[in-house]
Design a protein around this motif. Structure first.
Motif, PDB file in Angstrom:
ATOM      1  N   LYS A  60       0.931  -1.241  -0.083  1.00 27.58           N
ATOM      2  CA  LYS A  60       0.008   0.162  -0.221  1.00 27.58           C
ATOM      3  C   LYS A  60       1.033   1.303   0.056  1.00 27.58           C
ATOM      4  O   LYS A  60       2.044   1.236   0.563  1.00 27.58           O
ATOM      5  CB  LYS A  60      -0.929  -0.108   1.161  1.00 27.58           C
ATOM      6  CG  LYS A  60      -1.787  -1.098   1.335  1.00 27.58           C
ATOM      7  CD  LYS A  60      -2.783  -0.928   2.357  1.00 27.58           C
ATOM      8  CE  LYS A  60      -3.954  -2.080   2.643  1.00 27.58           C
ATOM      9  NZ  LYS A  60      -4.850  -2.250   1.414  1.00 27.58           N
ATOM     10  N   GLY A  61       0.627   2.367  -0.772  1.00 20.85           N
ATOM     11  CA  GLY A  61       1.141   3.550  -0.628  1.00 20.85           C
ATOM     12  C   GLY A  61       0.907   4.369   0.643  1.00 20.85           C
ATOM     13  O   GLY A  61       0.205   4.137   1.337  1.00 20.85           O
ATOM     14  N   ASP A  64      -2.324   7.937  -0.111  1.00 16.18           N
ATOM     15  CA  ASP A  64      -3.173   7.891  -1.459  1.00 16.18           C
ATOM     16  C   ASP A  64      -4.311   8.797  -1.371  1.00 16.18           C
ATOM     17  O   ASP A  64      -4.859   8.719  -0.454  1.00 16.18           O
ATOM     18  CB  ASP A  64      -3.585   6.390  -1.673  1.00 16.18           C
ATOM     19  CG  ASP A  64      -2.833   5.267  -1.912  1.00 16.18           C
ATOM     20  OD1 ASP A  64      -1.698   5.708  -2.690  1.00 16.18           O
ATOM     21  OD2 ASP A  64      -2.655   4.235  -1.338  1.00 16.18           O
ATOM     22  N   THR A  85       4.566  10.179 -13.075  1.00 13.95           N
ATOM     23  CA  THR A  85       5.040  10.764 -11.694  1.00 13.95           C
ATOM     24  C   THR A  85       4.969  12.226 -11.721  1.00 13.95           C
ATOM     25  O   THR A  85       5.742  12.677 -12.679  1.00 13.95           O
ATOM     26  CB  THR A  85       6.417  10.088 -11.449  1.00 13.95           C
ATOM     27  OG1 THR A  85       6.449   8.708 -11.537  1.00 13.95           O
ATOM     28  CG2 THR A  85       6.824  10.572 -10.073  1.00 13.95           C
ATOM     29  N   GLY A 181       4.023  11.927  -6.126  1.00 17.21           N
ATOM     30  CA  GLY A 181       3.714  10.637  -6.283  1.00 17.21           C
ATOM     31  C   GLY A 181       3.302  10.078  -7.903  1.00 17.21           C
ATOM     32  O   GLY A 181       3.635  10.969  -8.669  1.00 17.21           O
ATOM     33  N   GLY A 205      -0.742   8.545  -5.431  1.00 14.11           N
ATOM     34  CA  GLY A 205       0.005   7.750  -4.320  1.00 14.11           C
ATOM     35  C   GLY A 205       1.495   7.811  -4.235  1.00 14.11           C
ATOM     36  O   GLY A 205       1.891   7.941  -5.419  1.00 14.11           O
ATOM     37  N   SER A 206       1.999   7.982  -3.070  1.00 14.00           N
ATOM     38  CA  SER A 206       3.376   8.023  -3.042  1.00 14.00           C
ATOM     39  C   SER A 206       3.817   6.723  -3.050  1.00 14.00           C
ATOM     40  O   SER A 206       3.309   5.881  -2.546  1.00 14.00           O
ATOM     41  CB  SER A 206       3.874   8.864  -1.817  1.00 14.00           C
ATOM     42  OG  SER A 206       3.297   8.065  -0.801  1.00 14.00           O
ATOM     43  N   LEU A 207       5.013   6.721  -3.627  1.00 13.52           N
ATOM     44  CA  LEU A 207       5.705   5.092  -4.005  1.00 13.52           C
ATOM     45  C   LEU A 207       6.940   5.159  -3.217  1.00 13.52           C
ATOM     46  O   LEU A 207       7.344   3.865  -2.881  1.00 13.52           O
ATOM     47  CB  LEU A 207       6.093   5.244  -5.502  1.00 13.52           C
ATOM     48  CG  LEU A 207       5.050   5.133  -6.518  1.00 13.52           C
ATOM     49  CD1 LEU A 207       5.351   4.798  -8.045  1.00 13.52           C
ATOM     50  CD2 LEU A 207       3.748   3.949  -6.049  1.00 13.52           C
ATOM     51  N   ASP A 208       7.568   5.963  -2.580  1.00 10.04           N
ATOM     52  CA  ASP A 208       8.687   5.846  -1.812  1.00 10.04           C
ATOM     53  C   ASP A 208       8.729   6.786  -0.809  1.00 10.04           C
ATOM     54  O   ASP A 208       8.681   8.063  -0.605  1.00 10.04           O
ATOM     55  CB  ASP A 208      10.120   6.249  -2.674  1.00 10.04           C
ATOM     56  CG  ASP A 208      11.412   5.864  -2.068  1.00 10.04           C
ATOM     57  OD1 ASP A 208      11.208   4.985  -1.120  1.00 10.04           O
ATOM     58  OD2 ASP A 208      12.167   6.506  -2.311  1.00 10.04           O
ATOM     59  N   ILE A 210       7.176   2.659   0.713  1.00 12.59           N
ATOM     60  CA  ILE A 210       5.705   2.020   0.573  1.00 12.59           C
ATOM     61  C   ILE A 210       5.691   1.027   1.648  1.00 12.59           C
ATOM     62  O   ILE A 210       6.814   0.668   2.110  1.00 12.59           O
ATOM     63  CB  ILE A 210       5.654   1.302  -0.974  1.00 12.59           C
ATOM     64  CG1 ILE A 210       4.419   0.892  -1.115  1.00 12.59           C
ATOM     65  CG2 ILE A 210       6.985   0.158  -0.974  1.00 12.59           C
ATOM     66  CD1 ILE A 210       4.177   0.296  -2.788  1.00 12.59           C
ATOM     67  N   LEU A 294       4.718  -1.515  -6.426  1.00 12.09           N
ATOM     68  CA  LEU A 294       3.426  -0.546  -6.548  1.00 12.09           C
ATOM     69  C   LEU A 294       2.320  -0.958  -5.686  1.00 12.09           C
ATOM     70  O   LEU A 294       2.402  -2.129  -5.283  1.00 12.09           O
ATOM     71  CB  LEU A 294       2.998  -0.844  -8.137  1.00 12.09           C
ATOM     72  CG  LEU A 294       4.056  -0.454  -8.932  1.00 12.09           C
ATOM     73  CD1 LEU A 294       3.291  -0.909 -10.504  1.00 12.09           C
ATOM     74  CD2 LEU A 294       4.231   1.074  -9.284  1.00 12.09           C
ATOM     75  N   PRO A 295       1.588  -0.117  -5.228  1.00 12.17           N
ATOM     76  CA  PRO A 295       0.449  -0.501  -4.382  1.00 12.17           C
ATOM     77  C   PRO A 295      -0.502  -1.101  -5.035  1.00 12.17           C
ATOM     78  O   PRO A 295      -0.714  -1.287  -6.436  1.00 12.17           O
ATOM     79  CB  PRO A 295      -0.093   1.023  -4.313  1.00 12.17           C
ATOM     80  CG  PRO A 295       0.998   1.905  -4.613  1.00 12.17           C
ATOM     81  CD  PRO A 295       1.698   1.614  -5.575  1.00 12.17           C
TER      82      PRO A 295
END
Length: 402
Positions: A60-61, A64, A85, A181, A205-208, A210, A294-295
């Protein structure tokens, strides 16, 4: 008529062969009836065992969010593509701004009129104050002029607020990314009419970093907690003595079997166990610098460096399954094979942790199990783990926890 020498020799040879086969057959039957089934066996191990608990989880991000417009209108431009992005503050959409430009002009005109009325009322008040000092007008007339000035001041403030509101609405026709994100691909198209506060334009959603969310059982939670207490990371009352960064680390294995190389750490746990499942929800945070995770991905989360005290261990090759039964064959006190049902726990190298069904005094059969049944007389050869190539070292297999 007598046999010739050659025929007599052939008959004698055939009789000799038949005799040898009969005697050989009788000897084999005698050995089969009196012999024991040869097997190899070894003692069950009982010792502290390092295990890697593994659980199904989902990525999950960290954040989100759904992006909504603050004003209503048709989408005129879109400045990104689905899956891009984006950076915080980056423009995403432009909404039709004509009505909001008109509203700003109208609000500014009203403000100018209100300011003009205020200046006129202030001039009138100054004049009446002079007249009042000369006793040319009544006190009530002067009071009324002062009230007019105060009313016009209030009107000016109200119109200034209206201008600010109109300008904000105009500014909001450009929709900006509220965070950095990756945007979703279900974004609305140009030409769509967006209703303020209700139409979802896109999600980000942010990826880094996670995180992976999963659940653990009560027993496993206690084992993990015991490990943390042993290393001084929490005290006897369960209070954290660290920032959680030194709690048992975790890793994830993705659905294709790839083990993600970066180690994660536990950052959050639910406040109680679920009443129905008896499990505790936990979140582990992972760095994701290249956006590979990835979420929504499914992964197996495994704890590292957790020890089960005095674990009863049985070699994996000794374990058999029939329908829904899991069992092992042991050597009983009479030298016969005996079947015992077992409840298995985690894999530890070449072994299983046995939760129920065996003790350290049991001798399990590890070789010669083909077609072997309970109650057979055994010719037992005792072997060691080294003889069989067994090891407690962690294998590459992942233990599933449902």
């Amino acid at each position: 008529m007598g046999f010739s020498g050659k025929k007599a020799g052939a008959v004698i040879g055939a009789l000799a062969l038949m005799t040898s086969m009969i005697f050989a057959g009788c000897g084999g039957d005698e050995q089969a009836s009196s012999g024991k089934t040869p097997v190899k066996a070894m003692k069950v191990l009982q010792q502290d065992a390092p295990v890697s608990y593994s659980y199904p989880g989902q990525l999950k991000g960290m954040n989100d969010v759904e992006v909504h417009s603050r004003v209503s209108g048709s989408i005129m431009e879109k400045y990104f593509k689905g899956g891009d992005t984006v950076r915080e503050g980056q423009p995403l959409y432009r909404i039709d701004s004509r009505q909001y430009e008109s509203a700003v002009i109208e609000a500014e005109a009203k403000l100018h009129k209100a300011e003009s009325d205020l200046r006129k009322s202030q001039d009138d008040l100054y004049r009446d104050e002079v007249l009042f000092n000369d006793k040319a007008i009544s006190e009530q007339s002067l009071f009324n002029k002062r009230e007019d000035v105060q009313a016009n001041i209030a009107t000016v403030e109200s119109e200034r607020a209206a201008v600010r509101k109109a300008q904000e609405n105009l500014d909001d026709t450009i929709v900006y990314a509220p965070m950095s994100g990756r945007v979703s691909v279900d974004d609305v198209a140009v030409g769509t009419y967006a209703t303020a506060g209700s139409t979802k334009l896109v999600s980000i959603g942010s990826l880094d970093p996670i995180y992976a969310q999963f659940s653990v059982s009560e027993t496993e939670y206690l084992n993990i907690l015991a490990k943390a207490m042993e290393e001084g990371l929490v005290d006897a009352n369960g209070r954290d003595n660290s920032d959680n960064s030194d709690l048992p680390p975790v890793k994830i294995v993705l659905s294709n079997g790839y083990e993600y190389p970066l180690v994660g750490k536990i950052t959050a746990a639910d406040r109680s166990f679920n009443d129905n499942s008896g499990s505790l929800t936990i979140k582990a945070l992972f760095s994701n610098p290249y956006g590979a995770l990835l979420p929504g991905m499914f992964a197996r989360v495994k704890f590292l460096d957790v020890t089960v005290k005095d674990a009863v261990l049985v070699p994996q090759r000794a374990v058999q399954q029939l329908l829904e039964e899991t069992f092992v064959l042991v050597v009983d006190e009479n030298g016969k094979s005996l079947s015992k049902n077992v409840v298995l726990g985690e894999k530890v190298g070449s072994y299983y942790v046995v939760k129920k069904g065996l003790t350290k005094d049991d001798t399990v059969i590890v070789d010669g199990l083909t077609n072997l049944q309970s109650g057979k007389d055994l010719d037992v050869t005792m072997v060691t783990a080294d003889d069989m190539g067994f090891s407690l070292k962690e294998s590459t297999d992942i233990v599933s926890k449902s």
